[in-house]
Design a protein around this motif. Structure first.
Motif, PDB file in Angstrom:
ATOM      1  N   GLY A 152       0.829  -1.198   0.000  1.00 44.45           N
ATOM      2  CA  GLY A 152       0.000   0.000   0.000  1.00 44.45           C
ATOM      3  C   GLY A 152       0.867   1.253   0.000  1.00 44.45           C
ATOM      4  N   VAL A 153       0.212   2.394   0.147  1.00 42.15           N
ATOM      5  CA  VAL A 153       0.910   3.680   0.087  1.00 42.15           C
ATOM      6  C   VAL A 153       1.957   3.794   1.192  1.00 42.15           C
ATOM      7  CG1 VAL A 153       0.611   6.182   0.254  1.00 42.15           C
ATOM      8  CG2 VAL A 153      -1.068   4.812  -0.977  1.00 42.15           C
ATOM      9  N   LEU A 154       1.675   3.298   2.380  1.00 43.92           N
ATOM     10  CA  LEU A 154       2.595   3.410   3.509  1.00 43.92           C
ATOM     11  C   LEU A 154       3.445   2.158   3.715  1.00 43.92           C
ATOM     12  CD1 LEU A 154       0.294   5.118   6.181  1.00 43.92           C
ATOM     13  CD2 LEU A 154       2.030   6.189   4.749  1.00 43.92           C
ATOM     14  N   ASP A 155       3.219   1.120   2.891  1.00 39.58           N
ATOM     15  CA  ASP A 155       3.915  -0.153   3.109  1.00 39.58           C
ATOM     16  C   ASP A 155       5.298  -0.156   2.461  1.00 39.58           C
ATOM     17  OD1 ASP A 155       1.689  -1.171   4.441  1.00 39.58           O
ATOM     18  OD2 ASP A 155       0.792  -1.909   2.573  1.00 39.58           O
ATOM     19  N   TYR A 156       6.190  -0.950   3.077  1.00 39.10           N
ATOM     20  CA  TYR A 156       7.502  -1.190   2.481  1.00 39.10           C
ATOM     21  C   TYR A 156       7.985  -2.575   2.912  1.00 39.10           C
ATOM     22  CZ  TYR A 156       9.731  -0.362   7.006  1.00 39.10           C
ATOM     23  OH  TYR A 156      10.111  -0.459   8.308  1.00 39.10           O
ATOM     24  N   VAL A 157       8.942  -3.108   2.135  1.00 41.37           N
ATOM     25  CA  VAL A 157       9.602  -4.364   2.497  1.00 41.37           C
ATOM     26  C   VAL A 157      11.103  -4.180   2.363  1.00 41.37           C
ATOM     27  CG1 VAL A 157       7.710  -5.934   1.899  1.00 41.37           C
ATOM     28  CG2 VAL A 157       9.325  -5.224   0.122  1.00 41.37           C
TER      29      VAL A 157
ATOM     30  N   GLU B 214      21.388  -5.106   0.039  1.00 46.41           N
ATOM     31  CA  GLU B 214      20.059  -4.926   0.615  1.00 46.41           C
ATOM     32  C   GLU B 214      19.405  -3.695   0.004  1.00 46.41           C
ATOM     33  OE1 GLU B 214      20.524  -6.715   5.112  1.00 46.41           O
ATOM     34  OE2 GLU B 214      21.027  -4.624   4.775  1.00 46.41           O
ATOM     35  N   ARG B 215      18.099  -3.702   0.007  1.00 47.93           N
ATOM     36  CA  ARG B 215      17.352  -2.546  -0.480  1.00 47.93           C
ATOM     37  C   ARG B 215      15.977  -2.511   0.162  1.00 47.93           C
ATOM     38  NH1 ARG B 215      14.142  -3.531  -5.656  1.00 47.93           N
ATOM     39  NH2 ARG B 215      14.073  -5.805  -5.938  1.00 47.93           N
ATOM     40  N   ALA B 216      15.383  -1.325   0.126  1.00 45.87           N
ATOM     41  CA  ALA B 216      14.023  -1.145   0.622  1.00 45.87           C
ATOM     42  C   ALA B 216      13.112  -0.842  -0.557  1.00 45.87           C
ATOM     43  CB  ALA B 216      13.962  -0.015   1.637  1.00 45.87           C
ATOM     44  N   VAL B 217      11.963  -1.474  -0.611  1.00 45.61           N
ATOM     45  CA  VAL B 217      10.990  -1.283  -1.692  1.00 45.61           C
ATOM     46  C   VAL B 217       9.719  -0.732  -1.073  1.00 45.61           C
ATOM     47  CG1 VAL B 217       9.709  -2.372  -3.556  1.00 45.61           C
ATOM     48  CG2 VAL B 217      11.985  -3.215  -2.963  1.00 45.61           C
ATOM     49  N   ARG B 218       9.247   0.401  -1.590  1.00 44.57           N
ATOM     50  CA  ARG B 218       8.062   1.049  -1.040  1.00 44.57           C
ATOM     51  C   ARG B 218       6.897   0.974  -1.998  1.00 44.57           C
ATOM     52  NH1 ARG B 218       9.028   7.306  -0.320  1.00 44.57           N
ATOM     53  NH2 ARG B 218       6.788   7.189   0.040  1.00 44.57           N
ATOM     54  N   GLY B 219       5.682   1.047  -1.451  1.00 48.24           N
ATOM     55  CA  GLY B 219       4.479   1.034  -2.252  1.00 48.24           C
ATOM     56  C   GLY B 219       4.101   2.435  -2.712  1.00 48.24           C
ATOM     57  N   PRO B 220       2.961   2.567  -3.404  1.00 43.43           N
ATOM     58  CA  PRO B 220       2.036   1.468  -3.724  1.00 43.43           C
ATOM     59  C   PRO B 220       2.484   0.723  -4.979  1.00 43.43           C
ATOM     60  CG  PRO B 220       1.136   3.552  -4.460  1.00 43.43           C
ATOM     61  CD  PRO B 220       2.433   3.862  -3.783  1.00 43.43           C
ATOM     62  N   ARG B 221       2.501  -0.597  -4.917  1.00 40.89           N
ATOM     63  CA  ARG B 221       2.890  -1.401  -6.078  1.00 40.89           C
ATOM     64  C   ARG B 221       2.656  -2.871  -5.767  1.00 40.89           C
ATOM     65  NH1 ARG B 221       9.335  -1.376  -6.780  1.00 40.89           N
ATOM     66  NH2 ARG B 221       8.733  -2.941  -8.321  1.00 40.89           N
ATOM     67  N   LEU B 222       2.752  -3.676  -6.838  1.00 44.13           N
ATOM     68  CA  LEU B 222       2.763  -5.133  -6.729  1.00 44.13           C
ATOM     69  C   LEU B 222       4.214  -5.558  -6.894  1.00 44.13           C
ATOM     70  CD1 LEU B 222       0.588  -7.373  -6.398  1.00 44.13           C
ATOM     71  CD2 LEU B 222       0.680  -7.669  -8.877  1.00 44.13           C
TER      72      LEU B 222
ATOM     73  N   ALA C  15       9.158  -6.370   6.843  1.00 46.80           N
ATOM     74  CA  ALA C  15       8.147  -5.495   6.248  1.00 46.80           C
ATOM     75  C   ALA C  15       7.657  -4.531   7.317  1.00 46.80           C
ATOM     76  CB  ALA C  15       6.990  -6.312   5.691  1.00 46.80           C
ATOM     77  N   GLY C  16       7.114  -3.415   6.878  1.00 52.14           N
ATOM     78  CA  GLY C  16       6.611  -2.423   7.820  1.00 52.14           C
ATOM     79  C   GLY C  16       5.856  -1.342   7.103  1.00 52.14           C
TER      80      GLY C  16
ATOM     81  N   VAL D 126      18.821  14.308   8.417  1.00 47.35           N
ATOM     82  CA  VAL D 126      17.502  14.782   8.828  1.00 47.35           C
ATOM     83  C   VAL D 126      16.641  14.982   7.600  1.00 47.35           C
ATOM     84  CG1 VAL D 126      16.253  16.783   9.742  1.00 47.35           C
ATOM     85  CG2 VAL D 126      18.203  15.854  10.993  1.00 47.35           C
ATOM     86  N   GLN D 127      15.392  14.509   7.670  1.00 51.54           N
ATOM     87  CA  GLN D 127      14.411  14.777   6.622  1.00 51.54           C
ATOM     88  C   GLN D 127      13.201  15.449   7.264  1.00 51.54           C
ATOM     89  OE1 GLN D 127      13.452  11.306   4.304  1.00 51.54           O
ATOM     90  NE2 GLN D 127      15.467  11.210   3.355  1.00 51.54           N
ATOM     91  N   ARG D 128      12.771  16.559   6.652  1.00 53.12           N
ATOM     92  CA  ARG D 128      11.634  17.313   7.174  1.00 53.12           C
ATOM     93  C   ARG D 128      10.352  16.943   6.443  1.00 53.12           C
ATOM     94  NH1 ARG D 128      14.084  23.465   7.115  1.00 53.12           N
ATOM     95  NH2 ARG D 128      16.066  23.018   8.178  1.00 53.12           N
ATOM     96  N   GLY D 129       9.225  17.091   7.145  1.00 55.32           N
ATOM     97  CA  GLY D 129       7.939  16.911   6.523  1.00 55.32           C
ATOM     98  C   GLY D 129       7.540  18.155   5.732  1.00 55.32           C
ATOM     99  N   PRO D 130       6.440  18.101   4.963  1.00 53.18           N
ATOM    100  CA  PRO D 130       5.541  16.943   4.899  1.00 53.18           C
ATOM    101  C   PRO D 130       6.042  15.886   3.915  1.00 53.18           C
ATOM    102  CG  PRO D 130       4.671  18.765   3.610  1.00 53.18           C
ATOM    103  CD  PRO D 130       5.916  19.280   4.267  1.00 53.18           C
ATOM    104  N   LEU D 131       6.055  14.625   4.340  1.00 50.80           N
ATOM    105  CA  LEU D 131       6.449  13.516   3.475  1.00 50.80           C
ATOM    106  C   LEU D 131       6.090  12.204   4.171  1.00 50.80           C
ATOM    107  CD1 LEU D 131       9.188  12.158   4.889  1.00 50.80           C
ATOM    108  CD2 LEU D 131      10.288  14.099   3.844  1.00 50.80           C
ATOM    109  N   ILE D 132       6.203  11.124   3.415  1.00 56.92           N
ATOM    110  CA  ILE D 132       6.078   9.784   3.990  1.00 56.92           C
ATOM    111  C   ILE D 132       7.475   9.191   4.005  1.00 56.92           C
ATOM    112  CG2 ILE D 132       5.128   7.470   3.705  1.00 56.92           C
ATOM    113  CD1 ILE D 132       2.689   8.763   2.378  1.00 56.92           C
ATOM    114  N   TRP D 133       7.991   8.938   5.177  1.00 61.51           N
ATOM    115  CA  TRP D 133       9.362   8.438   5.300  1.00 61.51           C
ATOM    116  C   TRP D 133       9.379   6.919   5.340  1.00 61.51           C
ATOM    117  CZ3 TRP D 133      11.906   6.024   9.641  1.00 61.51           C
ATOM    118  CH2 TRP D 133      13.261   5.765   9.385  1.00 61.51           C
ATOM    119  N   ILE D 134      10.166   6.356   4.418  1.00 61.12           N
ATOM    120  CA  ILE D 134      10.383   4.915   4.361  1.00 61.12           C
ATOM    121  C   ILE D 134      11.843   4.657   4.717  1.00 61.12           C
ATOM    122  CG2 ILE D 134      10.364   2.851   2.927  1.00 61.12           C
ATOM    123  CD1 ILE D 134       7.588   3.977   3.376  1.00 61.12           C
TER     124      ILE D 134
END
Length: 323
Positions: free
Chosen positions: A50-55, A65-73, A85-86, A109-117
């Protein structure tokens, strides 16, 4: 041939994984695939993010290693394994995240507004920015470089990755108040006067004080602690000290009438003299009153009539006789 190599239809969220002698191949759906019955294979489901999901994914071949974020299949690569996952964190414009790489120790440091993965080796702590009004500030020190600075409001302040800070309020100074300031880095001293809202610099130590309000009959003695020089300040005025000045208590001038006088001595030169009225007498820092029976030092002169006179005897002692 069709019976020996059956056909399989892969749905959109399915993946065929085939184990060869030394390698693995994958085929992602949707579509038709030919399956070799003499090779080991299995069909797996894709991960729906989903939009907030990652693996977090690790490649068993090279260890990356890598992080993959949604939204996607999401389909795994031929040598990839899921490590975790989280869900990402949604930050408002008032928030920031302090991120640290667990492998290198590096921060950012990362500032909002954003979705941090988070990245594959990252940990983060979400915090609120510091809201400063027009009379507030933060004193900031970079723990990596030791550099200091002051940030004033009004604003929303966000720290850097290695910054430590302390919030404070500006000092309100009226038109008769001041602060004596010393820069601990250079050693320089200065005086800042009101009226204002005063903010310290990054290396400032300070004390607040009030000016001396002097009437026309008042004065103070001022000593410069840097040079040792003394001076006198007469009223009427509002007196502010210099950065190295030390002032006496407020003193009253001596009021002399027409028939009054005081005997004075300058202790720096040894000079003696008589100061006669009428008027105000302001004592310089090195002046002293001599030979007086009264606490103020004021003495009355003698009035002579038409046939009166003084007889002055000098030796062996000074003596005055009225006749």
């Amino acid at each position: 041939m069709t019976m020996m190599c059956p056909v399989r239809f892969l749905r959109m969220d399915e993946q065929l994984r085939v184990q060869h002698l030394t390698t693995i191949t994958v085929v992602n759906g949707p579509g038709l695939v030919w399956i070799n019955p003499f090779k080991s294979y299995h069909i797996t489901k894709a991960v729906t993010l989903g939009v907030l999901d990652y693996v977090r994914v690790r490649d068993t071949m090279d260890g990356s290693e890598r992080a993959v974020r949604g939204p996607r299949l999401f389909f795994l690569g031929p040598y990839e394994k899921l490590e975790g996952a989280g869900q990402g964190v949604s930050l408002t414009s008032m928030q920031y995240v302090l991120i640290q790489d667990k492998q290198t120790g590096e921060r950012k440091v990362q500032r909002g507004p954003l979705i941090w993965i988070p990245g594959p080796r990252e940990e983060g702590k979400v915090m609120n920015g510091v809201r400063l009004n027009s009379t507030e500030y933060v004193s900031v020190e970079d723990s990596l470089t030791g550099a200091r600075r002051v940030e004033k409001g009004p604003c929303i302040w966000f720290p850097g990755p290695y910054e430590e800070w302390e919030q404070g309020s500006g000092v309100w100074l009226s038109s008769t108040e001041f602060v004596t300031v010393q820069n601990t880095l250079s050693g320089d001293k200065r005086v800042d006067k009101g009226p204002c809202v005063w903010f310290p610099g990054p290396y400032d130590q300070w004390t607040k004080g009030a000016s001396a309000s002097l009437t026309c009959t008042q004065y103070i003695t001022v000593v410069n602690k840097l040079t040792g020089a003394s001076s006198m300040v007469k009223g009427p005025c509002i007196w502010f000290p210099g950065p190295y000045d030390s002032a006496s208590a407020v003193k009253e001038a001596i009021v002399l009438q027409d028939d009054e006088y005081v005997k004075l001595k300058d202790i720096s030169t040894g000079t003696r003299w008589v100061h006669r009225g009428k008027g105000l007498l302001f004592l310089e820092p090195t002046w002293r009153i001599e030979n007086s029976m009264s606490s103020s030092g004021v003495q009355k002169s003698w009035g002579l009539r038409g046939r009166e006179f003084f007889r002055l005897q000098v030796a062996p002692h000074l003596r005055v006789t009225k006749s």
